[in-house]
Design a protein around this motif. Sequence first.
Motif, PDB file in Angstrom:
ATOM      1  N   ILE A 150       1.112  -1.242   0.167  1.00 55.35           N
ATOM      2  CA  ILE A 150       0.046   0.208  -0.443  1.00 55.35           C
ATOM      3  C   ILE A 150       0.933   1.140  -0.344  1.00 55.35           C
ATOM      4  N   ALA A 151       2.054   0.929  -0.461  1.00 55.41           N
ATOM      5  CA  ALA A 151       2.847   1.903  -0.130  1.00 55.41           C
ATOM      6  C   ALA A 151       2.751   3.109  -1.391  1.00 55.41           C
ATOM      7  N   GLU A 152       3.116   3.925  -1.725  1.00 57.14           N
ATOM      8  CA  GLU A 152       2.772   5.413  -2.233  1.00 57.14           C
ATOM      9  C   GLU A 152       3.040   5.051  -3.738  1.00 57.14           C
ATOM     10  N   PHE A 153       2.587   4.845  -4.646  1.00 58.35           N
ATOM     11  CA  PHE A 153       2.920   4.592  -6.479  1.00 58.35           C
ATOM     12  C   PHE A 153       2.560   5.222  -7.190  1.00 58.35           C
ATOM     13  N   PRO A 154       2.582   5.155  -8.085  1.00 63.73           N
ATOM     14  CA  PRO A 154       1.858   6.534  -9.063  1.00 63.73           C
ATOM     15  C   PRO A 154       0.746   5.636 -10.113  1.00 63.73           C
ATOM     16  N   GLY A 155      -0.477   6.747  -9.831  1.00 66.62           N
ATOM     17  CA  GLY A 155      -1.418   6.655 -10.493  1.00 66.62           C
ATOM     18  C   GLY A 155      -2.624   6.599  -9.500  1.00 66.62           C
ATOM     19  N   ASP A 156      -3.173   5.741  -9.625  1.00 69.92           N
ATOM     20  CA  ASP A 156      -4.344   4.548  -9.012  1.00 69.92           C
ATOM     21  C   ASP A 156      -5.056   3.472  -8.875  1.00 69.92           C
ATOM     22  N   ARG A 157      -4.454   2.703  -9.587  1.00 70.19           N
ATOM     23  CA  ARG A 157      -4.412   1.150  -9.935  1.00 70.19           C
ATOM     24  C   ARG A 157      -3.882   1.104  -9.933  1.00 70.19           C
ATOM     25  N   ASN A 158      -3.316  -0.266  -8.907  1.00 70.39           N
ATOM     26  CA  ASN A 158      -1.278  -0.620  -8.997  1.00 70.39           C
ATOM     27  C   ASN A 158      -1.274  -2.057  -8.143  1.00 70.39           C
ATOM     28  N   TRP A 159      -0.876  -2.637  -8.686  1.00 66.15           N
ATOM     29  CA  TRP A 159      -0.372  -3.904  -7.830  1.00 66.15           C
ATOM     30  C   TRP A 159       0.155  -3.823  -6.376  1.00 66.15           C
ATOM     31  N   GLY A 160       0.852  -2.480  -6.379  1.00 67.70           N
ATOM     32  CA  GLY A 160       1.597  -1.866  -4.879  1.00 67.70           C
ATOM     33  C   GLY A 160       3.620  -2.599  -4.995  1.00 67.70           C
ATOM     34  N   TYR A 161       3.833  -3.322  -6.368  1.00 66.94           N
ATOM     35  CA  TYR A 161       5.343  -3.228  -6.146  1.00 66.94           C
ATOM     36  C   TYR A 161       6.316  -2.312  -7.018  1.00 66.94           C
ATOM     37  N   ASP A 162       5.108  -1.599  -7.480  1.00 63.31           N
ATOM     38  CA  ASP A 162       5.958  -0.472  -8.425  1.00 63.31           C
ATOM     39  C   ASP A 162       5.522   0.647  -6.915  1.00 63.31           C
ATOM     40  N   GLY A 163       5.735   0.974  -5.892  1.00 66.14           N
ATOM     41  CA  GLY A 163       6.454   1.996  -4.887  1.00 66.14           C
ATOM     42  C   GLY A 163       7.046   2.977  -5.248  1.00 66.14           C
ATOM     43  N   VAL A 164       7.201   3.678  -4.408  1.00 66.86           N
ATOM     44  CA  VAL A 164       8.133   4.713  -4.466  1.00 66.86           C
ATOM     45  C   VAL A 164       8.326   5.568  -3.611  1.00 66.86           C
ATOM     46  N   VAL A 198       8.570  -4.024   0.642  1.00 70.15           N
ATOM     47  CA  VAL A 198       8.239  -3.743  -1.175  1.00 70.15           C
ATOM     48  C   VAL A 198      10.301  -3.451  -0.591  1.00 70.15           C
ATOM     49  N   TYR A 199      11.116  -3.800   0.188  1.00 73.68           N
ATOM     50  CA  TYR A 199      12.481  -3.673  -0.192  1.00 73.68           C
ATOM     51  C   TYR A 199      13.449  -3.196  -1.201  1.00 73.68           C
ATOM     52  N   ASN A 200      13.365  -4.049  -1.774  1.00 75.10           N
ATOM     53  CA  ASN A 200      14.384  -4.531  -2.593  1.00 75.10           C
ATOM     54  C   ASN A 200      14.409  -3.770  -4.502  1.00 75.10           C
ATOM     55  N   HIS A 201      13.578  -2.935  -4.327  1.00 73.40           N
ATOM     56  CA  HIS A 201      13.274  -1.584  -5.696  1.00 73.40           C
ATOM     57  C   HIS A 201      12.330  -0.781  -5.254  1.00 73.40           C
ATOM     58  N   ARG A 257       5.337  -8.859   5.958  1.00 71.52           N
ATOM     59  CA  ARG A 257       5.640  -9.923   4.131  1.00 71.52           C
ATOM     60  C   ARG A 257       7.132  -8.761   3.385  1.00 71.52           C
ATOM     61  N   LEU A 258       8.342  -9.905   3.269  1.00 67.81           N
ATOM     62  CA  LEU A 258       9.082  -9.083   2.444  1.00 67.81           C
ATOM     63  C   LEU A 258       9.343  -8.961   1.322  1.00 67.81           C
ATOM     64  N   ASP A 259       9.168  -8.686   0.285  1.00 65.43           N
ATOM     65  CA  ASP A 259       9.159  -9.182  -1.540  1.00 65.43           C
ATOM     66  C   ASP A 259      10.421  -9.722  -1.274  1.00 65.43           C
ATOM     67  N   LEU A 289       7.961 -11.735  11.235  1.00 59.84           N
ATOM     68  CA  LEU A 289       8.349 -11.114  10.080  1.00 59.84           C
ATOM     69  C   LEU A 289       8.642 -12.348   9.051  1.00 59.84           C
ATOM     70  N   VAL A 290       8.159 -12.061   8.380  1.00 60.01           N
ATOM     71  CA  VAL A 290       7.609 -13.257   6.986  1.00 60.01           C
ATOM     72  C   VAL A 290       8.472 -12.948   6.090  1.00 60.01           C
ATOM     73  N   LEU A 291       9.074 -13.919   5.190  1.00 59.19           N
ATOM     74  CA  LEU A 291       9.706 -13.880   3.826  1.00 59.19           C
ATOM     75  C   LEU A 291       9.477 -14.273   2.797  1.00 59.19           C
ATOM     76  N   GLU A 292       9.916 -13.527   1.743  1.00 60.55           N
ATOM     77  CA  GLU A 292       9.163 -14.050  -0.005  1.00 60.55           C
ATOM     78  C   GLU A 292      10.854 -13.977  -0.148  1.00 60.55           C
ATOM     79  N   ASN A 293      11.416 -15.554  -0.757  1.00 57.99           N
ATOM     80  CA  ASN A 293      13.014 -15.320  -0.859  1.00 57.99           C
ATOM     81  C   ASN A 293      12.478 -16.675  -1.867  1.00 57.99           C
TER      82      ASN A 293
END
Length: 590
Positions: A150-164, A198-201, A257-259, A289-293
């Motif tokens: 849910i971290a702020e991303f461009p536009g108003d429709r997004n999965w959320g992995y484009d957050g900045v 999302v802390y990887n990009h 959950r860390l992506d 704390l849960v991982l995707e790895n």
Amino acid sequence: MQKQRAHRGRHGPELLDSRTTRFRLWAPDARKVSLIVVGAQTLPMIADEDGWYSIEAPYGAGTLYRFLIDDELEVPDPASRAQAGDVHAPSLVVDPDDYLWRNAEWRGRPWHETVLYEMHAGLYGGFAAMEAHLADLAELGVTAIELMPIAEFPGDRNWGYDGVLPYAPEAAYGSPEELKHLIDTAHGLGLMVFLDVVYNHFGPDGNYLGRYARHFFRHDQQTPWGDAIDFRRGEVRDFFIDSALTWLLDYRFDGLRLDAVHAIPDRSFLTELAERVQAAVEPGRHVHLVLENEDNRASLLTQGFIAQWNDDGHNVLHTLLTGERQGYYADYHPDTTDKLARFLGEGFVYQGQNNRRGEARGEPSAHLSPTAFVLFLQNHDQTGNRAFGERLISLTDPHALRAATALLLLSPMVPLLFMGEEWGARQPFLFFTSHHGELADAVREGRRGEFAEFAEFADEHTRERIPDPNAVSTFEDSRPDFGSRREPGHAEWHALYRQLLQIRHAEIIPRLPGARFLGAQVLGEAAALARWRLGDGSELRLELNLGATAVPVSVASAAAQLLFASRELPNAPCGQLPARTALLYLEKSS
């Protein structure tokens, strides 16, 4: 009701009193930084040591502001706590202590009680609208909801992995207060709330860090999204750890959950994050704390991280349920039943073995608790990364799906459901964004290009049928029909999930602390027998046959109680496990 003292990190604005805010920015590559207070004045910021700029200004909560870099570029605060619109809009000073918590005494729930339910806030209509669904989930037997990013991303429709902006809740979903109210309401119903971070990009639109803080990135290491983030820098580590602490302390999320942490090259960042979270959380509170790895680093699951999404488990089950073999499912096609047994008996399939590319992947996992693995049959990735977003109910035999669902909800692994799964929703879940211009074109063509290696999409005209991620209709088509769960064809699935979760809460969850793997054996094609020792000494036994023919199986002990049979077995011969069937037995300790 009670106010809670917010986390104070180094990055972002700090409200000193009702009329004064300290603004800070790490901008080591800027020659000059100014604070623009929208509608008021522009103030030069003071250059401190190590590339920091700061100023205390006579403005309180509600102030709109930007930073001006070298008198030429206006940027939002990368640690903005809220935006007055999209990622390019001004940032907003908020009072993190202002919310009155109704359930301030909530301390979470222990991990072994977790039944996760993954949700996309936008498809529910935002934070406020999501609240109407929480009571039904609690009644079903869900104990935790997990929000896609849910971290702020461009536009108003997004999965959320484009957050900045990884500190700011997406403005299209609601305000910080509405997010806190959602979490507060969930806690009042006994539901934990997890957040996918999302802390990887960073996303491709709205990230200005490279202009004034190029040391955020390292050019010698690449990820699927470009230059890797440089976690060797203390300021960078603090930026993301403070983000995590903001969600956990200010918003009182119960876990993260860390992506895609396999795209984080510095493992010490992960262990430091876990240590600092543990140190910051008040005694007696459960935070997970849960991982995707993809690397299957089992060792991280003894270093502050309680569980990992088990892609191996999903992938081998999906291969057996659908027969699909392309893409990453190719890693699970040869010797699929052996891999099913390894997953059931040890957790991961890949524990150092080579994948289809000849690369060694994974670490031994049999010593871990089964609760260290989050199991799922569907999630945003595995559904949404399909060209047409089909759900599993449209891809496999219903009896086989019932059997796999029994495994999902009654094994000692922690189950995760994907929104709509519990009533057999058939609406697709598609990949959607709201980019514009050249970026929209690039995303559309990139999406179609991902499927070029698949035989059914070898023709360019066929690939053009793949929905445009930027079309509003792609988003709307992904919205589950929340009112259909009691209609014919759906009510039966909903009743199945309720029944299985009732069994889980009564018979499995109380016995999970101390559970361990006892191994598994192949019974025949697509069939295996698995056993687990539960914490009270009981033994849980699973007989699973996802194949099309019956297989021989040893008869369960006379002392074993049949917890669940996925289909009626009035004429089943003794010692035979019918096709597409799951049986679960519990032999209690004497």
